[in-house]
Scaffold this active site. Structure first.
Site, PDB file in Angstrom:
ATOM      1  N   ARG A 141      70.518  -2.240  46.538  1.00  0.00           N
ATOM      2  CA  ARG A 141      70.628  -0.792  46.732  1.00  0.00           C
ATOM      3  C   ARG A 141      70.125  -0.004  45.522  1.00  0.00           C
ATOM      4  O   ARG A 141      70.039   1.230  45.562  1.00  0.00           O
ATOM      5  CB  ARG A 141      72.087  -0.402  46.997  1.00  0.00           C
ATOM      6  N   TYR A 144      67.360   2.832  45.414  1.00  0.00           N
ATOM      7  CA  TYR A 144      67.781   4.174  45.833  1.00  0.00           C
ATOM      8  C   TYR A 144      68.748   4.788  44.816  1.00  0.00           C
ATOM      9  O   TYR A 144      68.532   5.901  44.327  1.00  0.00           O
ATOM     10  CB  TYR A 144      68.437   4.091  47.203  1.00  0.00           C
ATOM     11  N   ASP A 145      69.799   4.022  44.461  1.00  0.00           N
ATOM     12  CA  ASP A 145      70.821   4.545  43.550  1.00  0.00           C
ATOM     13  C   ASP A 145      70.212   4.943  42.214  1.00  0.00           C
ATOM     14  O   ASP A 145      70.413   6.056  41.717  1.00  0.00           O
ATOM     15  CB  ASP A 145      71.905   3.491  43.301  1.00  0.00           C
ATOM     16  N   GLU A 146      69.458   4.017  41.619  1.00  0.00           N
ATOM     17  CA  GLU A 146      68.889   4.278  40.290  1.00  0.00           C
ATOM     18  C   GLU A 146      67.725   5.264  40.362  1.00  0.00           C
ATOM     19  O   GLU A 146      67.503   6.044  39.433  1.00  0.00           O
ATOM     20  CB  GLU A 146      68.427   2.966  39.645  1.00  0.00           C
ATOM     21  N   GLY A 147      66.972   5.233  41.465  1.00  0.00           N
ATOM     22  CA  GLY A 147      65.906   6.225  41.634  1.00  0.00           C
ATOM     23  C   GLY A 147      66.461   7.633  41.636  1.00  0.00           C
ATOM     24  O   GLY A 147      65.919   8.538  40.981  1.00  0.00           O
ATOM     25  N   VAL A 186      76.167   4.189  59.562  1.00  0.00           N
ATOM     26  CA  VAL A 186      77.298   3.808  60.393  1.00  0.00           C
ATOM     27  C   VAL A 186      77.457   4.711  61.617  1.00  0.00           C
ATOM     28  O   VAL A 186      77.734   4.214  62.720  1.00  0.00           O
ATOM     29  CB  VAL A 186      78.588   3.753  59.545  1.00  0.00           C
ATOM     30  N   VAL A 187      77.268   6.013  61.481  1.00  0.00           N
ATOM     31  CA  VAL A 187      77.472   6.901  62.633  1.00  0.00           C
ATOM     32  C   VAL A 187      76.440   6.610  63.725  1.00  0.00           C
ATOM     33  O   VAL A 187      76.788   6.448  64.900  1.00  0.00           O
ATOM     34  CB  VAL A 187      77.416   8.381  62.207  1.00  0.00           C
ATOM     35  N   SER A 188      75.177   6.535  63.349  1.00  0.00           N
ATOM     36  CA  SER A 188      74.133   6.258  64.346  1.00  0.00           C
ATOM     37  C   SER A 188      74.288   4.858  64.925  1.00  0.00           C
ATOM     38  O   SER A 188      74.117   4.651  66.127  1.00  0.00           O
ATOM     39  CB  SER A 188      72.741   6.450  63.734  1.00  0.00           C
ATOM     40  N   ARG A 210      84.769   6.317  54.476  1.00  0.00           N
ATOM     41  CA  ARG A 210      83.673   7.250  54.226  1.00  0.00           C
ATOM     42  C   ARG A 210      84.158   8.648  54.590  1.00  0.00           C
ATOM     43  O   ARG A 210      85.126   8.825  55.336  1.00  0.00           O
ATOM     44  CB  ARG A 210      82.439   6.907  55.076  1.00  0.00           C
TER      45      ARG A 210
END
Length: 310
Positions: A141, A144-147, A186-188, A210
């Site tokens: 991940r 995304y997180d570090e970006g 999760v929702v989709s 969440r």
């Protein structure tokens, strides 16, 4: 009338933002390379004389004349951002530099759509803006997180070094119409599985939590942040502090769809956060913002959308 650039304007949030900006009487330049965005999201805007679509990748410089920039360009779901992690990091970092460079040249305001993922798997709950996070820099991940963390750094360095007027929002889980049906969120996931009467996939024991913010509430917070007082940069959490377990969400989706789906448990993905809940005191104080749409109401609208496309 302002001319507003929305990078990632063909995406889930970006298309709703384009709607809002046009409704407020602005001209909108929607920039998207459609890696994860979808032309269907903005198809209804193509005949609007105040809307312009430009197919462009923000990792390349862009030379246009605008009055404000909302920088939303980046894959935002694990399936999409892990598909090409190097490109994800480039979009967050180089894309931010290109948009900031444009804002610096034009001497205009720019808003960064950051993320609650900057907090990683949090050791503090709920998460205030002052929390510095617990991110695995080597995990799947991290692109995304570090970006996104690096993009925030760039925004504040451009602000300090070059005087660029910045606004930084940290978006917590947002859902609603125009979500990608296969984005892995999760929702989709739950809605698509329930509508097809398939088994609903619960990762781990389903007790991880969440906080779900309906898209209209999110866009209201984003719009208010861009138009907040001079000198207020954020970062500011925009999300719904209502907290639900995955089991609660799954059972609510089954109820609302009258589904015959059963719950099945799968192993928890690496670095999947156990808890996510925003502290929104700063948003209340500075923006007069808090979410207004409860989860049940938002899910009904989202389910109606998915019923129309699958």
């Amino acid at each position: 009338m302002k001319r507003v650039l929305v990078s990632g304007g063909g995406g889930f949030l970006g298309s709703h933002l384009c709607d809002r900006l046009l409704k407020e009487g602005n001209e909108v330049l929607c920039v998207d390379n459609f890696f994860t965005g979808n032309r269907r999201n903005i198809h209804h805007l193509l005949d609007n004389k105040n809307f312009e679509l430009l197919r462009h990748d923000v990792t390349h410089p862009l030379y246009v004349e605008v009055d404000e920039i909302y920088n939303l360009a980046c894959p935002a779901s694990p399936i999409h951002y892990q598909f090409d992690p190097v490109q994800t990091t480039k979009t967050s970092v180089i894309g931010a530099m290109n948009m900031l460079g444009l804002a610096k040249r034009l001497k205009i305001k720019i808003l960064q759509a950051s993320t609650s993922e900057v907090y990683g798997d949090p050791e503090i709950h709920p998460q205030p803006e002052s929390y510095r996070g617990n991110v695995n820099t080597l995990g799947p991940r991290a692109c995304y997180d570090e970006g996104k963390r690096c993009a925030e750094t760039l925004f504040f360095d451009y602000h300090r070094q070059h005087g660029v007027a910045i606004k930084v929002m940290r978006i917590f889980n947002t859902y609603g119409p125009r979500m990608h049906p296969n984005d892995g969120r999760v929702v989709s996931n739950f809605i698509v599985q329930a509508l097809k009467n398939q088994d609903i996939t619960i990762y781990g024991d389903g007790k991880q939590t969440r906080s779900f913010c309906y898209v209209d509430d999110n866009i209201e917070g984003m719009y208010r942040l861009m138009n907040s007082r001079d000198g207020f940069t954020g970062p500011v959490n925009i999300g719904n502090p209502g907290e639900f377990t995955m089991l609660e969400l799954a059972n609510l989706v089954i109820e609302l769809t009258n589904s015959k789906s059963k719950l099945v448990h799968m192993p928890l993905p690496q670095d999947d956060p156990m808890q996510r809940k925003p502290v929104i005191d700063l948003a209340k104080k500075e923006l007069g913002w808090e979410p207004t749409i409860p989860l049940r109401e938002g899910l009904v609208k989202t389910i109606e959308y998915f019923e129309s496309i699958i």
